[in-house]
Design a protein around this motif. Structure first.
Motif, PDB file in Angstrom:
ATOM      1  N   TYR A 299      -1.893   6.818  -6.371  1.00  0.00           N
ATOM      2  CA  TYR A 299      -0.758   5.909  -6.272  1.00  0.00           C
ATOM      3  C   TYR A 299      -1.124   4.521  -6.737  1.00  0.00           C
ATOM      4  O   TYR A 299      -0.372   3.877  -7.441  1.00  0.00           O
TER       5      TYR A 299
ATOM      6  N   LYS B   2       4.277  -4.014  -0.597  1.00  0.00           N
ATOM      7  CA  LYS B   2       4.323  -2.560  -0.456  1.00  0.00           C
ATOM      8  C   LYS B   2       4.317  -1.843  -1.797  1.00  0.00           C
ATOM      9  O   LYS B   2       4.756  -2.409  -2.799  1.00  0.00           O
TER      10      LYS B   2
ATOM     11  N   MET C 253      10.902   1.757  -4.680  1.00  0.00           N
ATOM     12  CA  MET C 253      11.692   2.222  -5.829  1.00  0.00           C
ATOM     13  C   MET C 253      11.035   3.437  -6.485  1.00  0.00           C
ATOM     14  O   MET C 253      11.714   4.331  -6.970  1.00  0.00           O
TER      15      MET C 253
ATOM     16  N   GLN D  56      -1.651   4.760 -10.450  1.00  0.00           N
ATOM     17  CA  GLN D  56      -0.601   5.434 -11.230  1.00  0.00           C
ATOM     18  C   GLN D  56      -1.207   6.458 -12.170  1.00  0.00           C
ATOM     19  O   GLN D  56      -0.802   6.576 -13.314  1.00  0.00           O
TER      20      GLN D  56
ATOM     21  N   ARG E 151      10.412   2.552 -16.290  1.00  0.00           N
ATOM     22  CA  ARG E 151       9.667   1.368 -15.843  1.00  0.00           C
ATOM     23  C   ARG E 151      10.292   0.142 -16.532  1.00  0.00           C
ATOM     24  O   ARG E 151      10.555   0.175 -17.730  1.00  0.00           O
ATOM     25  N   PRO E 152      10.557  -0.924 -15.795  1.00  0.00           N
ATOM     26  CA  PRO E 152      11.188  -2.095 -16.419  1.00  0.00           C
ATOM     27  C   PRO E 152      10.343  -2.633 -17.578  1.00  0.00           C
ATOM     28  O   PRO E 152       9.130  -2.758 -17.438  1.00  0.00           O
TER      29      PRO E 152
ATOM     30  N   THR F   7       7.266  -1.491  -5.388  1.00  0.00           N
ATOM     31  CA  THR F   7       8.252  -2.563  -5.334  1.00  0.00           C
ATOM     32  C   THR F   7       8.290  -3.365  -6.632  1.00  0.00           C
ATOM     33  O   THR F   7       9.030  -4.333  -6.745  1.00  0.00           O
TER      34      THR F   7
ATOM     35  N   ASN G 162      -2.042  -4.341  -2.097  1.00  0.00           N
ATOM     36  CA  ASN G 162      -0.993  -3.982  -1.158  1.00  0.00           C
ATOM     37  C   ASN G 162      -1.022  -4.895   0.057  1.00  0.00           C
ATOM     38  O   ASN G 162       0.001  -5.336   0.542  1.00  0.00           O
TER      39      ASN G 162
ATOM     40  N   THR H 273       3.161  -3.965 -10.433  1.00  0.00           N
ATOM     41  CA  THR H 273       2.542  -3.625 -11.717  1.00  0.00           C
ATOM     42  C   THR H 273       3.559  -3.753 -12.844  1.00  0.00           C
ATOM     43  O   THR H 273       3.260  -4.303 -13.907  1.00  0.00           O
ATOM     44  N   SER H 274       4.767  -3.258 -12.588  1.00  0.00           N
ATOM     45  CA  SER H 274       5.804  -3.327 -13.627  1.00  0.00           C
ATOM     46  C   SER H 274       6.067  -4.766 -14.028  1.00  0.00           C
ATOM     47  O   SER H 274       6.252  -5.067 -15.206  1.00  0.00           O
TER      48      SER H 274
ATOM     49  N   LEU I 117      12.420  -3.143  -1.164  1.00  0.00           N
ATOM     50  CA  LEU I 117      13.748  -3.322  -1.757  1.00  0.00           C
ATOM     51  C   LEU I 117      14.822  -2.817  -0.805  1.00  0.00           C
ATOM     52  O   LEU I 117      14.614  -1.827  -0.086  1.00  0.00           O
TER      53      LEU I 117
HETATM   54  N1  LIG Z   1      11.574  -3.730  -8.732  1.00  0.00           N
HETATM   55  C1  LIG Z   1      11.677  -2.655  -9.506  1.00  0.00           C
HETATM   56  N2  LIG Z   1      12.630  -2.569 -10.451  1.00  0.00           N
HETATM   57  C2  LIG Z   1      12.753  -1.472 -11.212  1.00  0.00           C
HETATM   58  N3  LIG Z   1      11.935  -0.402 -11.131  1.00  0.00           N
HETATM   59  C3  LIG Z   1      10.978  -0.426 -10.224  1.00  0.00           C
HETATM   60  C4  LIG Z   1      10.789  -1.553  -9.365  1.00  0.00           C
HETATM   61  N4  LIG Z   1       9.762  -1.313  -8.565  1.00  0.00           N
HETATM   62  C5  LIG Z   1       9.309  -0.104  -8.883  1.00  0.00           C
HETATM   63  N5  LIG Z   1      10.028   0.456  -9.875  1.00  0.00           N
HETATM   64  C6  LIG Z   1       9.847   1.812 -10.400  1.00  0.00           C
HETATM   65  O1  LIG Z   1       8.717   2.360  -9.741  1.00  0.00           O
HETATM   66  C7  LIG Z   1       7.639   2.556 -10.638  1.00  0.00           C
HETATM   67  C8  LIG Z   1       6.376   2.012 -10.015  1.00  0.00           C
HETATM   68  O2  LIG Z   1       6.477   0.620  -9.857  1.00  0.00           O
HETATM   69  P1  LIG Z   1       5.230  -0.355  -9.872  1.00  0.00           P
HETATM   70  O3  LIG Z   1       4.052   0.344 -10.493  1.00  0.00           O
HETATM   71  O4  LIG Z   1       5.642  -1.626 -10.477  1.00  0.00           O
HETATM   72  O5  LIG Z   1       5.001  -0.524  -8.341  1.00  0.00           O
HETATM   73  P2  LIG Z   1       3.886  -1.362  -7.583  1.00  0.00           P
HETATM   74  O6  LIG Z   1       4.602  -2.331  -6.719  1.00  0.00           O
HETATM   75  O7  LIG Z   1       2.893  -1.896  -8.552  1.00  0.00           O
HETATM   76  O8  LIG Z   1       3.259  -0.247  -6.676  1.00  0.00           O
HETATM   77  P3  LIG Z   1       1.732   0.040  -6.236  1.00  0.00           P
HETATM   78  O9  LIG Z   1       1.409  -0.960  -5.173  1.00  0.00           O
HETATM   79  O10 LIG Z   1       1.786   1.427  -5.705  1.00  0.00           O
HETATM   80  O11 LIG Z   1       0.876  -0.060  -7.465  1.00  0.00           O
HETATM   81  C9  LIG Z   1       8.035   1.884 -11.926  1.00  0.00           C
HETATM   82  O12 LIG Z   1       7.572   2.618 -13.021  1.00  0.00           O
HETATM   83  C10 LIG Z   1       9.543   1.870 -11.875  1.00  0.00           C
HETATM   84  O13 LIG Z   1      10.037   3.088 -12.359  1.00  0.00           O
END
Ligand SMILES: Nc1ncnc2c1ncn2[C@@H]1O[C@H](COP(=O)(O)OP(=O)(O)OP(=O)(O)O)[C@@H](O)[C@H]1O
Length: 454
Positions: free
Chosen positions: A290, A44, A192, A293, A8-9, A47, A135, A50-51, A156
């Motif tokens: 999802y 979506k 991703m 998480q 996770r970034p 993407t 979302n 959350t990160s 992405l």
């Molecule tokens: N833009 C990104 N750059 C790098 N890693 C990413 C990126 N987006 C997602 N990831 C990877 O996917 C995992 C989940 O991403 P994240 O929780 O940020 O997604 P989200 O957009 O919040 O999704 P959701 O809508 O399902 O909560 C992260 O732990 C990371 O490993």
């Protein structure tokens, strides 16, 4: 630890793609004490929403308080962390608390006791930075949209996903064939998380990831899931089913698809209905897994659907052979269609003020007739994108063409009469489902205009 969490970034600069959105988030944080408007990150799954929020907190040395759409998110809880008494610095010395509310699409749901209105008021007057995550922007209440600043995260592009996968392989000491990474990135559909999960499934424990591995592992999974589904319909013991569910490499969503496909072949209607009810309940857990998480919920999803369907089937098996879901190859597409339909009904409900469950089949039938007669008109009225229009006219190529033409017209109109009155910028918006372009610019979605229905 699975690779999704491990990679996770940690900093905003590690977030792949969506550079415009990332910049917007960073500037908001810099300027927070002056603006104080909560952000809403939408787009979506997988993407980086959350990160990015966590990475921002890390970069700013802000503490994170995450309030999930569970019983934590009451008016009182929000008041406590975000209200007027919340300004003192935290014990850890972090200057501020970043309050994270995921599933903002559900903010008005039952879980948020105390009333959505009160919650929106607290958010609007918050003394701490708040980021909401959703979302679907369309499903947010007007009140919420009015007090927040939107940031769109787009799917992405495969070419952005590949370098990240390559980095992970390097860190894990897995030599990888570029074709394998391309394959994964293309299958991930802009998500991703899905890409990293796929890589994990194909590469874990290997020194070399070859081009065929991604495909092969998918095939292996299928034969095991086959046994699990067969055992469920034959009514194997509960403990055996749960053990098999853990062994199967498929995610519960895939198992759900298989069970659903085979339920269709059960001769007895009442048992079929009972089975579907269990799948619906499992589906809620899967969605939550999802969104939050929180993968422990997967176990509940599996238990609910496997034991439920086994009970419904009563050990009688299915009529004929166990089959893969009929549209297995197109599972992604059919799931997407479900999402499009759900999004559309939320949008129509918001525009017409008719509750979603009251938008019954006959209402949709009426709209369908109108849309068929003049698709362009309703693309403008309902701000339909090509996927949504396709639900009515069942012709993707035509739908895409009509939507493009309308967008072109709107653009030409906007050029002629720039920013005039409240209808300015009301035209068709490009949405998440448009060809993914994470070239940087995140655009703010204006709130949908008031549509006149007929
Ligand atoms: N833009 C990104 N750059 C790098 N890693 C990413 C990126 N987006 C997602 N990831 C990877 O996917 C995992 C989940 O991403 P994240 O929780 O940020 O997604 P989200 O957009 O919040 O999704 P959701 O809508 O399902 O909560 C992260 O732990 C990371 O490993």
């Amino acid at each position: 630890m699975d690779w999704v969490e491990k990679y996770r970034p940690q900093h905003l600069q590690d977030v792949v793609g969506n550079s415009g959105a990332v910049r917007q988030i960073y500037e908001w944080a810099q300027d927070w004490s002056r603006r104080k408007k909560p952000l809403i990150l939408y787009g979506k799954p997988g993407t980086g929403k959350t990160s990015s929020a966590y990475a921002l907190a890390n970069d700013m040395n802000w503490e994170v308080v995450e309030l999930n759409a569970s019983d934590q998110r009451t008016k009182a809880a929000l008041e406590k962390v975000a209200g007027s008494g919340s300004t003192t610095a935290s014990l850890s010395g972090a200057s501020r608390k970043l309050i994270l509310l995921d599933e903002a699409d559900n903010l008005h749901g039952q879980a948020d006791r105390g009333g959505a209105k009160a919650i929106v008021e607290i958010i609007a007057a918050a003394q701490q930075p708040i980021i909401l995550i959703a979302n679907d922007y369309y499903s947010l209440t007007r009140e919420l949209k009015a007090v927040t600043e939107p940031v769109q995260f787009r799917a992405l592009q495969a070419r952005s996903i590949v370098p990240r996968l390559r980095q992970i392989c390097a860190a894990e000491g897995v030599a990888c064939d570029p074709a394998a990474l391309d394959d994964i990135a293309n299958r991930a559909g802009g998500d991703m998380r899905a890409a990293v999960n796929m890589l994990y499934a194909a590469a874990i424990g290997k020194e070399h990831l070859a081009a065929g591995d991604v495909h092969t592992s998918a095939k292996d999974e299928r034969s095991t899931i086959f046994e699990l589904v067969g055992a469920t319909f034959k009514g194997k013991r509960d403990a055996d089913l749960l053990r098999m569910a853990v062994e199967v490499e498929d995610t519960p969503d895939a198992v759900e698809q298989w069970l659903e496909g085979n339920l269709d072949h059960m001769p007895d209607l009442a048992s079929r209905a009972k089975g579907y009810a269990c799948l619906a309940r499992a589906d809620e857990y899967i969605g939550r897994t999802y969104r939050r998480q929180y993968y422990t919920l997967w176990r509940y999803a599996s238990a609910v659907m496997l034991l439920g369907v086994a009970d419904a089937a009563g050990g009688h098996g299915v009529h004929g052979r166990i089959m893969p879901p009929s549209r297995w190859q197109k599972m992604g597409a059919s799931k997407k269609q479900k999402a499009v339909r759900a999004g559309l009904s939320r949008k129509l409900s918001e525009m017409t003020h008719i509750p979603q469950d009251a938008l019954r089949e006959d209402f949709f039938t009426a709209i369908t007739i109108l849309v068929e007669q003049d698709p362009a008109k309703y693309v403008r009225e309902f701000e339909l994108d090509a996927d949504e229009l396709n639900l009515f006219i069942h012709d993707k190529a035509r739908a895409t063409k009509v939507v493009k033409e309308v967008a072109k017209e709107e653009k030409a109109k906007a050029k002629k009469a720039p920013a005039k009155g409240k209808d300015a910028g009301k035209g068709k918006k490009s949405r998440d489902d448009d060809p993914p372009a994470d070239t940087g610019e995140s655009r703010r979605d204006p709130p949908p205009g008031q549509a006149t229905l007929f």
